[in-house]
Motif scaffolding. Structure first.
Motif, PDB file in Angstrom:
ATOM      1  N   THR C  79      13.228 -96.829  27.529  1.00 53.06           N
ATOM      2  CA  THR C  79      14.515 -96.779  28.224  1.00 53.06           C
ATOM      3  C   THR C  79      14.359 -97.192  29.676  1.00 53.06           C
ATOM      4  O   THR C  79      15.075 -98.077  30.172  1.00 53.06           O
ATOM      5  CB  THR C  79      15.068 -95.339  28.175  1.00 53.06           C
ATOM      6  N   THR C  80      13.415 -96.543  30.340  1.00 50.31           N
ATOM      7  CA  THR C  80      13.232 -96.823  31.761  1.00 50.31           C
ATOM      8  C   THR C  80      12.887 -98.284  31.985  1.00 50.31           C
ATOM      9  O   THR C  80      13.447 -98.935  32.870  1.00 50.31           O
ATOM     10  CB  THR C  80      12.096 -95.945  32.322  1.00 50.31           C
ATOM     11  N   LEU C  83      15.879-100.512  31.505  1.00 48.88           N
ATOM     12  CA  LEU C  83      16.822-100.387  32.617  1.00 48.88           C
ATOM     13  C   LEU C  83      16.302-101.099  33.860  1.00 48.88           C
ATOM     14  O   LEU C  83      17.037-101.810  34.552  1.00 48.88           O
ATOM     15  CB  LEU C  83      17.056 -98.907  32.945  1.00 48.88           C
ATOM     16  N   ILE C 241      21.340 -95.268  37.259  1.00 51.63           N
ATOM     17  CA  ILE C 241      21.365 -94.693  35.911  1.00 51.63           C
ATOM     18  C   ILE C 241      19.954 -94.255  35.516  1.00 51.63           C
ATOM     19  O   ILE C 241      19.744 -93.153  35.007  1.00 51.63           O
ATOM     20  CB  ILE C 241      21.908 -95.723  34.901  1.00 51.63           C
ATOM     21  N   ALA C 242      18.997 -95.137  35.810  1.00 55.70           N
ATOM     22  CA  ALA C 242      17.615 -94.797  35.471  1.00 55.70           C
ATOM     23  C   ALA C 242      17.170 -93.544  36.214  1.00 55.70           C
ATOM     24  O   ALA C 242      16.454 -92.699  35.682  1.00 55.70           O
ATOM     25  CB  ALA C 242      16.697 -95.961  35.827  1.00 55.70           C
ATOM     26  N   LEU C 245      18.786 -90.433  34.743  1.00 51.43           N
ATOM     27  CA  LEU C 245      18.166 -90.151  33.459  1.00 51.43           C
ATOM     28  C   LEU C 245      16.751 -89.596  33.639  1.00 51.43           C
ATOM     29  O   LEU C 245      16.409 -88.531  33.107  1.00 51.43           O
ATOM     30  CB  LEU C 245      18.119 -91.451  32.661  1.00 51.43           C
ATOM     31  N   LEU C 299      28.811 -91.812  33.589  1.00 54.64           N
ATOM     32  CA  LEU C 299      27.472 -91.244  33.705  1.00 54.64           C
ATOM     33  C   LEU C 299      27.537 -89.724  33.768  1.00 54.64           C
ATOM     34  O   LEU C 299      26.728 -89.018  33.154  1.00 54.64           O
ATOM     35  CB  LEU C 299      26.791 -91.804  34.954  1.00 54.64           C
ATOM     36  N   THR C 303      25.866 -86.852  31.374  1.00 54.93           N
ATOM     37  CA  THR C 303      25.177 -85.639  31.814  1.00 54.93           C
ATOM     38  C   THR C 303      25.739 -84.421  31.106  1.00 54.93           C
ATOM     39  O   THR C 303      25.004 -83.542  30.633  1.00 54.93           O
ATOM     40  CB  THR C 303      25.340 -85.486  33.337  1.00 54.93           C
ATOM     41  N   ALA C 331      19.363 -90.472  25.222  1.00 58.31           N
ATOM     42  CA  ALA C 331      19.203 -91.059  26.547  1.00 58.31           C
ATOM     43  C   ALA C 331      19.149 -92.576  26.445  1.00 58.31           C
ATOM     44  O   ALA C 331      19.825 -93.296  27.185  1.00 58.31           O
ATOM     45  CB  ALA C 331      17.931 -90.536  27.189  1.00 58.31           C
ATOM     46  N   SER C 335      22.231 -94.523  28.148  1.00 53.81           N
ATOM     47  CA  SER C 335      21.966 -95.210  29.410  1.00 53.81           C
ATOM     48  C   SER C 335      21.997 -96.717  29.215  1.00 53.81           C
ATOM     49  O   SER C 335      22.530 -97.446  30.055  1.00 53.81           O
ATOM     50  CB  SER C 335      20.626 -94.768  29.969  1.00 53.81           C
ATOM     51  N   ALA C 339      24.413 -99.240  31.067  1.00 53.91           N
ATOM     52  CA  ALA C 339      23.858-100.350  31.835  1.00 53.91           C
ATOM     53  C   ALA C 339      24.451-101.669  31.383  1.00 53.91           C
ATOM     54  O   ALA C 339      24.759-102.553  32.198  1.00 53.91           O
ATOM     55  CB  ALA C 339      22.337-100.374  31.677  1.00 53.91           C
ATOM     56  N   SER C 368      21.262-100.833  22.427  1.00 47.52           N
ATOM     57  CA  SER C 368      21.917 -99.535  22.476  1.00 47.52           C
ATOM     58  C   SER C 368      22.512 -99.172  21.128  1.00 47.52           C
ATOM     59  O   SER C 368      22.692 -98.014  20.813  1.00 47.52           O
ATOM     60  CB  SER C 368      23.002 -99.534  23.541  1.00 47.52           C
TER      61      SER C 368
END
Lengths: 499, 494, 509
Positions: C79-80, C83, C241-242, C245, C299, C303, C331, C335, C339, C368
């Motif tokens: 994910t990270t 992003l 966003i990253a 998250l 976002l 959460t 996540a 995310s 994005a 996604s």
């Protein structure tokens, strides 16, 4: 005498002799003076490195010189001494380079560098002192050697600041002398010993011992700038930047903090100190100093004064770590000796760069300065974040250990103090960073000097970058062998955890 | 010629050499005016050598006696050298050497003054050395008188109204003091039939005559020592004299009368339990504080230094109450202080003389213009100041340490605080001067050059005051020869 | 040997951005560094996709840290990395467009790269200290990124962000300290084990909510989030966003021993927070005039969804482990989806950049969608109770964003165009509340939808969709429904939420 006896003496001599020679040099002998300075600093560094290796192997270097009957002057290099020794000899080298660049072309440089060397001589002497008497000797020498540096600018303000400095330090020295003589008449010895040399005294001396403790701490607290004995420090800011750096990071305040450590751990012994009920008030005093220093720093517009109050606050961390009287907190306090040194010296170097290159002395003039001097500001930022305690810069490690130690000792209030202090630190550092990085720069700087394509002179730029990197690495690589933290662990193991 | 004579004398009896060397020098320089300076220097060197030769032997064999001309006590002149005397002799020789070198240059362009200076100065040294070696109270009187007269004459050497008034006052005080002392001697001789110290010590008892003698002698000697509140004459006399003379007066002459008083106390009066120790101590404490405060008030450098002498003399008297407890530490400390004060104060006066000569004035607030051009002199002043303040490493520190140790081991807080307070006050007035060493001077100054010898003389004195704080064991061993302080210690009851 | 390689891979993944920073610092190699910048996250992505499980001990680091590539961290890393890939590509496109001087470029690229390094570190860190260090690094570097655009809104956002960062880090520091003291170690496993044994978790939970909530944008600590989304270019928004998250949401799953503890009280707190955060986001989102703000609101709803899942896990320990496994997937999905929306919102004039961003958007959307499918089977009851209402909240916001984006025109360049004009163009509320004035222009812009450059068949598809949308929009009915809805929308949704909450509380007992 074997070579092991000679090394401590050589360490003292490696700055004393160049210092004395420099006094004799004419003002114009720049090259020779620089050579002497750097040669001394490098030699000292080499000697210290040798000893680092030796001590890590379990060696001990010491030398005794006859003095008064029943009393000897002793230099002894164990792990604790080496911690301070390494810090001061390393930073001396860096500061010397910086000072050479900073003072280029200004008058009275022979005098300056002479006293500069004496100052470091006194500091290494303090680090290596094996007993309170030797400690006192170098401690007073430090007072005397620093005074000319404080008043170096020669203005009326500087003279007054010098007098204030002396009023505090000489008064403190007198109190300490009283305490030491008194202790000597009671204990018959002054030699530092793990666990303390007065621990064996019988209970009838309790009151005397408490009073002696108060006297010693008062004498040392002057240099460590504990409230209410801190007033000299902000005034001493009239000195040139390398001197401030030296005062704050290496020599004077550190000598005080280091002395407090010696007194608590190797004169009284932490058990006895706790038993006498003196560590609690000391911790409270340190906590009050931390908060007060930070709160005062918040309202200073003069950059160096703000940093000075920050020092007041930061050095009290060391004292706090000692006074919490748990092994882990002590590790935090001890390691802050190095960490604070690295970070604060960086900050002062940067402040000096701003003053020297752009004529900036006030926080309010710093808008957008990062566009003009990005490298300096990077160093400043790293150090400021370290002061706040942001991981992974060195200050974080300190706070972590202090917090752990406080929890271990059941003193939960310390956590609040740490949090509040971090908050205040952030409150007085972040606006500086904010203005420097994100505000629009003014069209002209107060007094700009141009150094070609570089942002400032090389000798001014590299020292803060090096120390900032060191501060970052000291935190990031805290558990590498020979890192400050690991070394402090060694100290704790060898000197404090003994039964 | 003189040196061969001296050599002959030393060969016969080295104990008398420290007296003879300057005496012969004084006579010769008086006769051969043109050669006064070389003669003076040679005899000083002779004196130093003589003292240096005494010391190793004394260390090896203990205290020595010499009956001059072969006549034993109580009839003849007997010389006696124990640790105390030797320390004083050594001090005199060392300070005397530096002052002489300084004076040789100082008076170089004033031949008329040089002619007067050398005989008087050598005479003063003769008196001092004889004083330190004499073993009977009448001879002590003679030396005291010699000392006083030569010193008063030297004071007048500077010329000018101030100097003459100061010298006159000094002369009167000196005569008055000697006279009081002489009366005391007469009383003692009348009561006990001897003037020999050793015999007197055996015979003395708490008779009214003893009391009267004590009162007279102490009044006279304390006046000459300028103990507070009898110090009024000292600052004008010391500050108005020429620099080498000031140095000699402050460093040596007051020590002479102090030595005499100490000797009498140790041998005669200390054992009687008269209970005046605390009184003396209080006067000493008063001197420390009053002298320091006065020094702080001064705007002229030489006056400041002179008041500093008043304060430092006070320290010496703090030893009297502290020695009551039985420790010799206090005496050792006092003597150590006296010696290091001699070195340091001489250095200070010589440095002040340099500044005065260079700048033409000694106003402290205007010193910055001068000071920066004479780094060696100001370094001498600073190093001497370290010793005066009692900061380590210096002789002054050792002295204060010993005094403090004596005070604290007996739990006598008041004295300890006075000692510390005096140190802090001393720091204040020393740095009042040094503060101007670093301020920037705007206007350049029309200056009279200072020869290097004058600067180095001051600096070497100051450096030896510092050295005295690093090399401690040998001087202490010297002081311990013959246990000069044992008598008072042993005699005092619980 | 293979073990050593497996151990080295996480280090490689994290250190790549720092290496690029090092290259940038050398003046001679600056242009190389700038060229490398967009690809600094590729090693991480490759390691995450292809690398074997492994742990790298970093013995010298802090108090002995470890980077772990394992089941949970792998997803987080993917994910990270995705992003950040999107961020860095968008950044370098923006840089290429603006063409500032070399020095300026470096100055813009450095905070991004450092933040990227921090983000990757966050994903892989296996001990509290390294995690905290990475979290502060990314936090302060994002502060720099937000402050980059010196508009008043950005300044406001930056100030708020930095204040909350300081407070949040401080609280986290104390939290970790307390846990580490009890746990005698700082690895997450040890910390979780300690937490599991706690009698009274109140203090820890409060600290956790304050510390992580400041970064996740929980209501009350969200002050920085909306202005930051409003004032920054899309690249920075994806970075935000990253950040939310990695430093916020994933922190909870790292610290909480889900499945091992039964803390109904804490669960209740999480649930309440989730509800009010969602409600707030909904209201603000529906009344917002700005696309960026709307994205920020979405976002915040994510959460809230996360908090709700945590609540479920705390209430029903039996399902805790399943939820903990599932959350990284959520996540990834949430995310990346957001994005993608952010990226799609950015139009650009140059063909190359349009092409790139379109591809990226498509990739992100595809990415996604995939995980959306995978967990569904094993989810059962949780899906029923946990996801449906956040999804309900999300859908109007998402719909609104999409429609707004369509109406506003894909081509509008958010970073480049004058902001006032942009605002007007994105003024969806204005469009809906004043249909008669706005309608004509809005429809006209709708036709520019195909300007986004996609391969032909997709263009056609898009045109068809757009035409359908236009047709629907043109009919009277939807417009009148929407006109009515709009008036009552917030009130209705609010009422629905409150009702749901009450029902749920009643259901729990």
């Amino acid at each position: 005498m074997t070579i092991d006896n000679w090394i401590p003496l050589l360490v003292v001599g490696s700055s004393l002799i160049p210092g004395l020679l420099i006094f004799a040099l004419a003002e114009s002998r720049v090259r020779l003076r620089t050579t002497l300075n750097l040669a001394g600093a490098l030699l000292k560094l080499a000697l210290v490195a040798t000893m680092l290796w030796g001590v890590a192997q379990g060696h001990q270097y010491q030398v005794q010189l006859a003095f008064l009957p029943g009393l000897e002057l002793g230099l002894r290099v164990g792990p604790l001494a080496l911690l301070f020794l390494t810090l001061s000899s390393l930073l001396w080298l860096v500061t010397t380079i910086y000072a050479i660049g900073y003072l280029e072309g200004s008058p009275h440089r022979s005098r300056f560098f002479g006293f500069f060397s004496l100052c470091v001589t006194a500091t290494v002497g303090i680090a290596m002192a094996a007993d309170l008497l030797t400690f006192l000797l170098f401690y007073e020498l430090l007072t005397l050697a620093t005074y000319p540096l404080v008043v170096h600018r020669g203005t009326e303000v500087a003279r007054r600041a010098g007098l204030v400095y002396l009023a505090f330090t000489i008064g403190g020295g007198a109190l300490m002398l009283l305490g030491i003589v008194w202790l000597y008449t009671l204990a018959g010895s002054l030699e530092f010993r793990p666990g303390g040399f007065v621990a064996g005294l019988d209970q009838t001396h309790r009151t005397s011992l408490i009073l002696i403790f108060v006297l010693l701490i008062a004498g040392l607290g002057v240099k460590a700038a504990l409230i209410p004995l801190h007033a000299w420090l902000p005034r001493a800011m009239v000195a040139p930047a390398p001197v401030s750096a030296l005062l704050h990071a290496v020599a004077v305040v550190k000598a005080g903090a280091f002395g407090i450590m010696r007194v608590v751990y190797e004169v009284f012994g932490v058990e006895l100190a706790a038993d006498l009920g003196v560590t609690g008030p000391l911790a409270l005093l340190a906590a009050a100093t931390i908060l007060y220093g930070s709160a005062r720093a918040l309202f200073q517009d003069d950059l160096k004064r703000r940093l000075a109050f920050s020092t007041v606050s930061q050095v009290a961390y060391i004292v706090l770590g000692v006074a919490i009287a748990s092994p882990i907190a002590t590790v935090g306090g001890l390691v802050h000796l190095v960490h604070q040194g690295l970070m604060k010296i960086t900050l002062f170097f940067c402040a000096g760069n701003l003053a020297e290159t752009l004529g900036i002395h006030r926080v309010s003039e710093m808008s957008g300065v990062a566009r003009r001097m990005p490298c300096t500001l990077v160093a400043f930022t790293v150090a400021a974040f370290g002061m706040i305690g942001v991981p992974p810069v060195a200050g974080f490690i300190t706070k972590w250990y202090l917090g752990l130690g406080a929890l271990e000792a059941g003193q939960h209030w310390v956590l609040l103090v740490l949090a509040l202090s971090s908050l205040l630190n952030a409150a007085y550092f972040l606006p500086i960073l904010h203005a420097a990085w994100f505000r629009e720069p003014p069209s002209t700087w107060p007094e700009e000097r141009v150094f070609g394509r570089r942002e400032t002179a090389r000798a001014l730029l590299w020292p803060p970058l090096i120390t900032a990197a060191a501060a970052l690495l000291a935190g990031l690589l805290a558990s590498l062998p020979f890192s400050p933290l690991e070394w402090v662990g060694l100290i704790a193991e060898r000197e404090f955890v003994r039964p | 010629m003189t040196s061969t004579l001296e050599a002959a004398l030393t060969a016969r009896s080295d104990l008398i050499a420290p007296v003879l060397a300057p005496l012969v020098g004084a006579l010769l320089s008086f006769l051969l005016r043109r050669w006064a300076m070389p003669i003076g220097l040679i005899s000083i060197i002779g004196l130093v050598l003589a003292v240096l030769m005494l010391i190793p032997e004394a260390l090896a064999t203990g205290p020595r006696w010499l009956a001059v001309g072969g006549w034993e006590a109580p009839l003849g002149i007997v010389l006696h050298a124990d640790g105390l005397s030797l320390a004083m002799l050594f001090m005199t020789a060392a300070v005397g050497l530096a002052i002489s070198l300084y004076a040789a240059v100082y008076f170089h362009d004033q031949p008329s003054r040089a002619w007067s200076f050398w005989p008087l100065w050598l005479l003063l040294l003769t008196g001092l050395n004889a004083l330190f070696l004499a073993a009977d109270i009448f001879n002590l009187y003679v030396t005291l008188e010699l000392l006083g007269l030569s010193a008063a004459a030297l004071t007048a050497l500077a010329g000018g109204a101030d100097a003459l008034v100061g010298a006159m006052r000094y002369l009167l005080v000196s005569l008055l003091g000697s006279l009081a002392y002489l009366l005391g001697v007469a009383l003692l001789y009348h009561a006990y039939g001897t003037v020999d110290l050793g015999l007197l010590a055996d015979r003395i008892a708490g008779l009214p005559a003893t009391w009267a003698a004590l009162g007279l002698m102490s009044a006279g000697l304390l006046l000459k020592t300028a103990l507070f509140p009898l110090h009024f004459w000292l600052p004008p006399a010391h500050s108005n004299a020429p620099a080498p003379v000031s140095a000699a007066l402050s460093a040596l002459v007051v020590k002479g009368s102090f030595y005499l008083w100490l000797r009498l106390w140790l041998e005669l009066f200390g054992g009687l339990g008269l209970g005046v120790e605390t009184f003396l101590g209080l006067l000493g404490a008063g001197a420390v504080i009053w002298g320091s405060l006065q020094a702080l008030r001064q705007t002229r450098l030489k006056l400041l230094v002179a008041y500093s002498t008043v304060a430092q003399i006070g320290y010496l008297f703090l030893a009297f109450p502290l020695a009551l407890g039985g420790a010799t530490t206090a005496w050792t400390g006092a003597i150590y202080l006296a010696v290091s004060h001699a070195l340091a104060k001489a250095a200070m006066f010589l440095a002040a003389g340099n500044l005065l000569r260079f700048g033409g004035h000694d106003r402290i607030a205007d010193l910055d213009r001068v000071v920066q051009r004479l780094p060696l002199s100001i370094a001498a002043f600073a190093l001497a100041g370290v010793s005066i303040m009692g900061l380590p490493p210096s002789g002054g520190f050792i002295g204060k340490w010993l005094l403090l140790e004596a005070a604290l081991s007996q739990g006598r807080w008041g004295w300890a605080l006075v000692i510390l307070l005096g140190g802090v006050l001393a720091a204040t007035y020393v740095f009042k001067v040094l503060g101007y060493a670093f301020t920037q001077s705007e206007t350049p100054h029309r200056a009279r050059p200072v020869p290097a010898v004058m600067e180095w003389a001051a600096l070497s004195l100051a450096a030896s005051a510092i050295l005295l704080g690093l090399i401690v064991a040998p001087p202490l061993a010297l002081l311990a020869i013959g246990e000069p302080f044992a008598m008072a210690t042993g005699a005092v009851g619980p | 040997m293979s073990g050593a390689i497996a151990g080295g891979l996480p280090i490689l993944a994290v250190s790549a951005p720092f290496l690029v920073v090092a290259v940038l610092m050398i003046p001679a190699a600056r242009s190389w560094g700038l060229r490398l910048m967009p690809w600094a996250t590729l090693p991480a992505l490759l390691v995450a996709l292809l690398g074997p499980d492994g742990a790298s001990q970093l013995p010298g680091t802090l108090l002995g840290s470890t980077l772990v590539l394992g089941e949970t961290t792998r997803l987080a890393l993917i994910t990270t990395a995705l992003l950040w890939l999107a961020t860095s590509l968008a950044t370098s496109l923006a840089l290429g467009r603006a063409r500032p001087s070399g020095r300026e470029q470096t100055r813009m690229a450095l905070p991004g790269l450092l933040a990227m390094g921090g983000g990757l570190g966050l994903a892989l860190a296996d001990d509290g200290l390294l995690w905290l260090a990475a979290s502060t690094l990314i936090g302060y570097m994002l502060y720099a990124l937000v402050m980059w655009d010196a508009s008043p809104a950005a300044r406001l956002a930056g100030r708020r962000l930095v204040v909350l960062l300081v407070l949040g880090d401080l609280v986290l520091f104390e939290l970790l300290l307390i846990l580490a003291q009890a746990a005698d170690g700082t690895s997450f496993a040890a910390l979780r084990a300690t937490l599991a044994t706690l009698e009274d978790p109140t203090l820890v939970i409060v600290l956790m909510i304050l510390g992580l909530g400041a970064k996740a944008g929980i209501l009350g600590l969200h002050a920085w989030l909306l202005p930051a989304f409003q004032s920054t270019p899309p690249a920075t928004r994806i970075a935000l966003i990253a950040f939310v998250l990695g430093a916020g949401l994933l922190g909870w799953t790292r610290l909480l021993p889900l499945g091992l503890v039964d803390w109904p009280g804490a669960g209740m707190a999480f649930g309440l927070l989730a509800l009010i955060t969602a409600a707030y986001a909904l209201i603000i989102g529906m009344t917002s005039l700005d696309q960026g703000r709307l994205q920020g609101c979405i976002l915040m709803v994510l959460t809230a969804q996360w908090l709700w899942a945590l609540m479920l896990a705390l209430h029903r320990p039996a399902q805790g482990a399943a939820i903990a496994e599932l959350l990284p997937v959520v996540a990834l999905q949430g995310s990346l989806g957001l994005a993608a929306l952010v990226l799609l919102g950015e139009g650009d004039k140059s063909a190359l950049t349009r092409q790139l961003s379109s591809w990226l958007a498509a990739l992100v959307v595809a990415g996604s969608a995939l995980p959306l499918m995978t967990p569904w089977s094993g989810w059962g009851e949780i899906a029923m109770t946990g996801l449906w209402w956040p999804a309900l909240v999300l859908s109007p916001l998402l719909g609104r964003l999409l429609v707004g984006a369509c109406l506003g025109g894909w081509s509008c360049a958010i970073g480049a165009g004058p902001r006032s004009g942009l605002m007007r163009r994105l003024d969806l509320t204005g469009y809906w509340t004043r249909p008669h004035e706005q309608a004509r222009g809005g429809y006209r812009r709708l036709r520019r939808l195909p300007l986004i450059l996609l391969p032909r068949w997709r263009d056609r598809l898009k045109q068809r969709l757009a035409a359908m949308g236009v047709a629907v929009m043109r009919s009277k009915l939807p417009r009148s429904i929407e006109n009515h809805l709009l008036k009552w929308e917030p009130a209705l949704l609010m009422a629905a939420l409150i009702g749901l909450m009450a029902a749920w509380l009643g259901y729990l007992g």
